[in-house]
Design an enzyme around this catalytic site. Structure first.
Site, mmCIF file in Angstrom:
data_model
loop_
_atom_site.group_PDB
_atom_site.id
_atom_site.type_symbol
_atom_site.label_atom_id
_atom_site.label_comp_id
_atom_site.label_asym_id
_atom_site.label_seq_id
_atom_site.Cartn_x
_atom_site.Cartn_y
_atom_site.Cartn_z
ATOM 1 N N LYS A 1 -11.298 -16.441 -6.294
ATOM 2 C CA LYS A 1 -11.284 -14.984 -6.146
ATOM 3 C C LYS A 1 -10.817 -14.304 -7.434
ATOM 4 O O LYS A 1 -11.226 -13.193 -7.746
ATOM 5 C CB LYS A 1 -10.346 -14.615 -4.996
ATOM 6 C CG LYS A 1 -10.210 -13.135 -4.743
ATOM 7 C CD LYS A 1 -9.371 -12.885 -3.511
ATOM 8 C CE LYS A 1 -9.064 -11.433 -3.300
ATOM 9 N NZ LYS A 1 -8.249 -11.211 -2.103
ATOM 10 N N GLU B 1 -6.903 -4.094 0.608
ATOM 11 C CA GLU B 1 -6.036 -4.944 1.440
ATOM 12 C C GLU B 1 -4.807 -4.199 1.974
ATOM 13 O O GLU B 1 -4.529 -4.255 3.181
ATOM 14 C CB GLU B 1 -5.622 -6.189 0.648
ATOM 15 C CG GLU B 1 -6.783 -7.176 0.519
ATOM 16 C CD GLU B 1 -6.597 -8.196 -0.598
ATOM 17 O OE1 GLU B 1 -5.492 -8.272 -1.164
ATOM 18 O OE2 GLU B 1 -7.564 -8.914 -0.905
ATOM 19 N N ASP C 1 -10.579 -11.029 5.781
ATOM 20 C CA ASP C 1 -9.638 -11.006 4.657
ATOM 21 C C ASP C 1 -10.033 -12.204 3.783
ATOM 22 O O ASP C 1 -9.759 -13.351 4.121
ATOM 23 C CB ASP C 1 -8.203 -11.155 5.197
ATOM 24 C CG ASP C 1 -7.181 -11.427 4.098
ATOM 25 O OD1 ASP C 1 -7.528 -11.299 2.904
ATOM 26 O OD2 ASP C 1 -6.028 -11.756 4.445
ATOM 27 N N ASP D 1 3.586 -7.556 -0.270
ATOM 28 C CA ASP D 1 2.732 -8.700 0.082
ATOM 29 C C ASP D 1 3.114 -9.915 -0.771
ATOM 30 O O ASP D 1 2.803 -9.962 -1.957
ATOM 31 C CB ASP D 1 1.267 -8.280 -0.168
ATOM 32 C CG ASP D 1 0.265 -9.392 0.157
ATOM 33 O OD1 ASP D 1 0.691 -10.528 0.409
ATOM 34 O OD2 ASP D 1 -0.948 -9.105 0.147
#
Ligand code: AMP
Length: 616
Positions: free
Chosen positions: A87, A188, A26, A210
């Site tokens: 990211k 994800e 991840d 999330d």
């Protein structure tokens, strides 16, 4: 059995032969986790200090890059030499990076080549986000190798559902730099759903909520025959558990204005607040000291009161995403909690209330995505008979006449996928064809995103419509696209791997899905209008050419009435009235029938000289 779908054309055989293991990664915005699964029991792999969470932070001083907690410690000391949250820049061009919210002080502004990959100035070095990601991946690889006591060369890596081709390709490039072969990139939320074994459960729509330190994402996944499709996503790239820390520190500072919070003290206050907040997830009472010595009792009730507006914001986003997908909370079969902040009882309670059911949360919310990736890695390595399929996030298509988009691979098609369609030339003697590849849900080129453009040359000159050009779109298991074009009579072939230098932002992806839901009917209307116009233009063009060649087959009166009908149609072409165009086209077609019949007769040689009908 872990997964339920047999994948066509998979490289199962080759993967079966190899006994080498593979890890799940991840690669997060704030933290990254590496995990490994054996006998379908995934576990996160810790570093030498027993820590599983590796902050996605890299410091570039002298010597080798410093990754993780040690780099976090350097943020205050040498901020110019430390990169965080890179990211968010994956797959972005330098022009786009300027528009991404949040502060990236390192970005090098590149006016000359705004379409090239963004670069960062870190200390004395220049780094791309791909290189930064590679340094994080290398650390995770080493951590896995130490924990497993073997070399590791293969991985399944997770990416956000909204990551486009460019960001996915950038992730693969980073893995290659770190010496890792990517068996597959998976979404994800899909990984989180896999960790809970939902792929083996009942079909239906699942929600993945999330909430991490800095970002919130809600994804709706539809499970059909073991395949997860991303139905809709929503979120806020600047909303997370860290905002709660800020809110509470500011609240107490407001109560004790005599305390001066310098930037350094403020940072320290946030750190202690974070611990207190986490403590209050398990205890009802805590004590919290504002730097400067002032102690405040903090109970869970006060913390929850202060956090409520923020939690409500996430629920509002959930509500909106459900509306966009034309669903209600009752339609949701299950809810998965991901991200450290979902440990807060307040958040769990609010999710239960909104969705009307208990969410799945018995796995560690910080590790659940990596655990799902590890399960997938095991399935791919051990040659499980069935494999998870992922789907294309957006439709892929081609520009056709009139600025329309012909979708070749539709959104949510399970991948890998290969689809071909035949096209032909529009004009007589056409020897080249422009192939414009687009991504998006809308009907018009201007509303979709251009991915690539190339020209197929060497088409033998033929009359319009005679050439047969097969265009093939191939999306591999990582969602990367290759487009090829072949002219069948000569086998002229051209191919491009679509690697745009820039990509969609998360907001763009969500906008595209939302616009699709709202604009569908209007788009279809525009499409019909354009198609009608293109056909009308084709008819006019063909008739003009026919009159040039065989005009002698018409009487003067016929020629006049034909010209009149042609003019009438031409006048309508700038209109938006599709029905009027269709009507005039029909009139023209019926007037031209005798002419067409005589031309056919002449062509087949039934009569070398077809007599003109007598004029009345
Ligand atoms: P992530 O980005 O998923 O690692 O989540 C980090 C966020 O989760 C931070 O804001 C943490 O303070 C928060 N967090 C971690 N553990 C807890 C906990 N036990 N209670 C409340 N928040 C937590």
């Amino acid at each position: 059995m872990l997964l339920q779908i047999t994948e066509p054309n998979s490289s199962l055989v080759q993967e079966k032969l190899s006994q080498a293991l593979a890890i799940g990664i991840d690669l997060g915005t704030t933290n990254s986790v590496v995990a490994f699964s054996e006998n379908q029991r995934p576990k996160a792999l810790a570093d030498a200090l027993g820590e599983c969470l590796v902050p996605s932070v890299v410091a570039y001083l002298e010597g080798a890059p410093i990754v993780g907690e040690k780099a976090v410690d350097l943020v205050d000391e040498v901020p110019d030499q430390v990169v965080t949250s890179s990211k968010r820049l994956m797959g972005r061009s330098s022009a786009e990076a300027q528009n991404i919210s949040g502060k990236f002080t390192h970005i090098i502004s590149d006016q000359q080549s705004p379409d090239t990959m963004v670069r960062l100035k870190v200390g004395n070095e220049v780094k791309t986000p791909v290189e930064v990601a590679a340094d994080i991946l290398r650390t995770l690889k080493n951590q896995a190798e130490s924990a497993l006591n073997q070399s590791v060369e293969r991985a399944v890596i997770t990416v956000p559902a909204y990551f486009d081709e460019a960001a996915r390709q950038a992730t693969k490039d980073a893995a290659a730099l770190a010496g890792l072969k990517v068996l597959r990139l998976i979404n994800e939320p899909t990984a989180a759903a896999l960790a809970y074994g939902l792929n083996q459960g009942i079909e239906g729509v699942y929600a993945v909520y999330d909430l991490g330190g800095g970002t919130f994402d809600i994804s709706l996944l539809r499970l059909t025959k073991g395949v997860f499709q991303v139905l809709a996503t929503g979120g806020d790239a600047a909303l997370g558990g860290d905002d709660i820390d800020r809110l509470v520190v500011e609240y107490f500072h407001h109560l004790s204005p005599e305390v001066t919070l310098t930037p350094a003290l403020y940072k320290q206050a946030l750190k202690t607040m974070r611990f207190t907040k986490e403590y209050l997830s398990h205890q009802d009472q805590g004590m919290w000291a504002l730097p400067g010595g002032k102690e405040h009792p903090l109970d869970r009730f006060t913390l929850e009161q202060l956090s409520t507006p923020l939690v409500e914001k996430t629920i509002d986003i959930c509500r909106q995403v459900l509306i966009d997908a034309h669903l209600t909370p009752k339609d949701i079969k299950g809810v998965v909690l991901v991200g450290g902040a979902t440990r807060m009882p307040l958040i769990q309670g609010r999710v239960i209330e909104f969705f009307g059911q208990d969410p799945l949360m018995n796995l560690d919310p910080d590790k659940v995505v990596a655990l799902g990736a590890a399960l997938q890695a095991e399935a791919l390595t051990k040659g499980a008979e069935t494999l998870l399929l992922d789907v294309t996030p957006l439709s892929l298509g081609l520009e056709t006449m009139g600025g329309l988009v012909e979708k070749i691979i539709h959104r949510n098609t399970p991948i890998p996928a290969t689809f071909s369609q035949e096209f032909t030339t529009y004009q007589d003697g056409q020897t080249a064809m422009k192939i414009h590849v687009l991504q998006g849900e809308r009907e018009l080129v201007d509303h979709c995103r251009s991915l690539a453009e190339f020209t197929l040359t060497g088409i033998p000159p033929m009359v319009a419509g005679a050439a047969r050009i097969v265009i093939t779109f191939m999306v591999d298991s990582d969602g990367l696209l290759t487009v090829s074009a072949t002219e069948k009579t000569t086998n002229t072939h051209q191919e491009v791997a679509v690697k745009p230098s820039y990509g969609l932002t998360e907001e763009d992806y969500r906008r595209i899905l939302a616009e699709n839901a709202n604009q569908g009917a209007a788009d279809i209307k525009s499409r019909l209008l354009i198609e009608t116009k293109v056909k009308a233009q084709q008819l006019l063009h063909q008739l003009e050419e026919a009159i040039k060649v065989d005009g002698d087959l018409l009487t003067t009166v016929e020629l006049e009435s034909l010209a009149k009908a042609m003019e009438a149609l031409e006048q309508r072409l700038t209109d938006t009235d599709q029905v009027a165009i269709v009507e005039r086209k029909k009139t023209l077609e019926s007037i031209s029938v005798p002419f067409a019949t005589r031309r056919v007769k002449r062509l087949v040689g039934e009569a070398a000289n077809v007599p003109l009908p007598s004029e009345k």
